[in-house]
Design a protein around this motif. Sequence first.
Motif, PDB file in Angstrom:
ATOM      1  N   LEU A  47      77.469  -6.109  -3.524  1.00 10.90           N
ATOM      2  CA  LEU A  47      76.207  -5.534  -3.017  1.00 10.90           C
ATOM      3  C   LEU A  47      76.250  -5.265  -1.509  1.00 10.90           C
ATOM      4  O   LEU A  47      75.874  -4.165  -1.078  1.00 10.90           O
ATOM      5  CB  LEU A  47      75.018  -6.431  -3.386  1.00 10.90           C
ATOM      6  N   PRO A  48      76.698  -6.222  -0.680  1.00  9.88           N
ATOM      7  CA  PRO A  48      76.714  -5.921   0.769  1.00  9.88           C
ATOM      8  C   PRO A  48      77.641  -4.745   1.099  1.00  9.88           C
ATOM      9  O   PRO A  48      77.296  -3.888   1.911  1.00  9.88           O
ATOM     10  CB  PRO A  48      77.234  -7.221   1.399  1.00  9.88           C
ATOM     11  N   GLN A  49      78.795  -4.705   0.451  1.00  9.27           N
ATOM     12  CA  GLN A  49      79.704  -3.586   0.714  1.00  9.27           C
ATOM     13  C   GLN A  49      79.051  -2.261   0.319  1.00  9.27           C
ATOM     14  O   GLN A  49      79.057  -1.296   1.089  1.00  9.27           O
ATOM     15  CB  GLN A  49      81.011  -3.745  -0.087  1.00  9.27           C
ATOM     16  N   VAL A  50      78.469  -2.226  -0.880  1.00 11.19           N
ATOM     17  CA  VAL A  50      77.886  -0.976  -1.367  1.00 11.19           C
ATOM     18  C   VAL A  50      76.637  -0.607  -0.555  1.00 11.19           C
ATOM     19  O   VAL A  50      76.372   0.568  -0.319  1.00 11.19           O
ATOM     20  CB  VAL A  50      77.626  -1.043  -2.893  1.00 11.19           C
ATOM     21  N   ALA A  51      75.907  -1.614  -0.074  1.00 14.13           N
ATOM     22  CA  ALA A  51      74.763  -1.322   0.810  1.00 14.13           C
ATOM     23  C   ALA A  51      75.253  -0.520   2.007  1.00 14.13           C
ATOM     24  O   ALA A  51      74.619   0.454   2.424  1.00 14.13           O
ATOM     25  CB  ALA A  51      74.099  -2.617   1.267  1.00 14.13           C
ATOM     26  N   GLY A  52      76.390  -0.896   2.549  1.00 10.60           N
ATOM     27  CA  GLY A  52      76.969  -0.162   3.679  1.00 10.60           C
ATOM     28  C   GLY A  52      77.413   1.232   3.268  1.00 10.60           C
ATOM     29  O   GLY A  52      77.200   2.203   3.994  1.00 10.60           O
ATOM     30  N   LEU A  53      78.005   1.328   2.092  1.00 11.72           N
ATOM     31  CA  LEU A  53      78.536   2.623   1.649  1.00 11.72           C
ATOM     32  C   LEU A  53      77.438   3.639   1.344  1.00 11.72           C
ATOM     33  O   LEU A  53      77.669   4.846   1.418  1.00 11.72           O
ATOM     34  CB  LEU A  53      79.421   2.445   0.400  1.00 11.72           C
ATOM     35  N   VAL A  54      76.236   3.175   0.975  1.00 13.40           N
ATOM     36  CA  VAL A  54      75.154   4.124   0.668  1.00 13.40           C
ATOM     37  C   VAL A  54      74.197   4.306   1.841  1.00 13.40           C
ATOM     38  O   VAL A  54      73.282   5.130   1.770  1.00 13.40           O
ATOM     39  CB  VAL A  54      74.343   3.729  -0.599  1.00 13.40           C
ATOM     40  N   ASP A  55      74.421   3.546   2.894  1.00 14.58           N
ATOM     41  CA  ASP A  55      73.527   3.610   4.049  1.00 14.58           C
ATOM     42  C   ASP A  55      73.429   5.049   4.571  1.00 14.58           C
ATOM     43  O   ASP A  55      74.435   5.744   4.698  1.00 14.58           O
ATOM     44  CB  ASP A  55      74.086   2.684   5.145  1.00 14.58           C
ATOM     45  N   GLY A  56      72.213   5.490   4.831  1.00 16.31           N
ATOM     46  CA  GLY A  56      72.035   6.843   5.360  1.00 16.31           C
ATOM     47  C   GLY A  56      72.097   7.929   4.296  1.00 16.31           C
ATOM     48  O   GLY A  56      72.003   9.111   4.611  1.00 16.31           O
ATOM     49  N   SER A  57      72.254   7.538   3.031  1.00 21.20           N
ATOM     50  CA  SER A  57      72.267   8.534   1.948  1.00 21.20           C
ATOM     51  C   SER A  57      71.012   8.336   1.105  1.00 21.20           C
ATOM     52  O   SER A  57      70.230   7.419   1.335  1.00 21.20           O
ATOM     53  CB  SER A  57      73.506   8.352   1.061  1.00 21.20           C
ATOM     54  N   ALA A  58      70.849   9.189   0.089  1.00 16.82           N
ATOM     55  CA  ALA A  58      69.674   9.064  -0.786  1.00 16.82           C
ATOM     56  C   ALA A  58      69.905   8.039  -1.890  1.00 16.82           C
ATOM     57  O   ALA A  58      69.023   7.784  -2.692  1.00 16.82           O
ATOM     58  CB  ALA A  58      69.364  10.417  -1.401  1.00 16.82           C
TER      59      ALA A  58
END
Length: 253
Positions: A47-58
Amino acid sequence: MRQPMVAGNWKMNGSRKANEGLLAEVREALSSPVEAEVVVCPPYVYLPQVAGLVDGSAVRLGAQDVSDQDSGAYTGEVSGEMLKDVGCRYVIVGHSERRGLYAEDDAFTARKFAAARRHGLKPILCVGELLEERESGVTEQVVARQLDAVMDLEGVESLKDAVVAYEPVWAIGTGKTATPGQAQAVHAFIRARVAERDAGVAEGLRILYGGSVKADNAQELFSQPDIDGGLIGGASLKAADFMAICRAAVPAD
Ligand code: PGA
């Protein structure tokens, strides 16, 4: 009008490297936006990694499960507060694999639904019948029982910020999809069941279909009047398939 939603349930799949690749492709594809709200639900540890990967996207973040408890001596559990803390907006509760493989019953699922709400997470409540239940004609009774457990505990208003996913167990990961007619009939039943308690909540409730949704059957399913998108397992692990499914979800007229 209900905004459609497509949520990817990765189940116990993924790796740091695979997640990076998948989300890079999804983000790239979303440079041409979709009408659906797009959610990904990776395993807890990512979850923390993916939170970073989707940051700034929809793309929104969801978890696959949540503890019914808030904190303390519950080895192995993850609380709603922790999920919120790492950036989740949604959490799946009562997935058939939790119900079937880990003996989570309706009452326990309802308590998880309540725990999610206590921490400001939107639950995605899964309901659905087993093959033998469908064959013996009790699909509606099963779905009603699963839904009522939540409405009895938390009240019908609790569905205002929630999502329901109808996932016939016999269609999950089997390649056997419910026909659009079969799915629509149960979706309409769910909406009517909620409407018995509150017509406004029922009208606004997003009801997703899950169970072997693929790029080539999504459009027909999602064009049914009471199907507001999908909860996608296997096909959410391939960016091209997942994005084709996301594009198939458009608001009903
Ligand atoms: P599937 O899984 O799309 O692989 O059938 C759906 C789900 O379990 O949510």
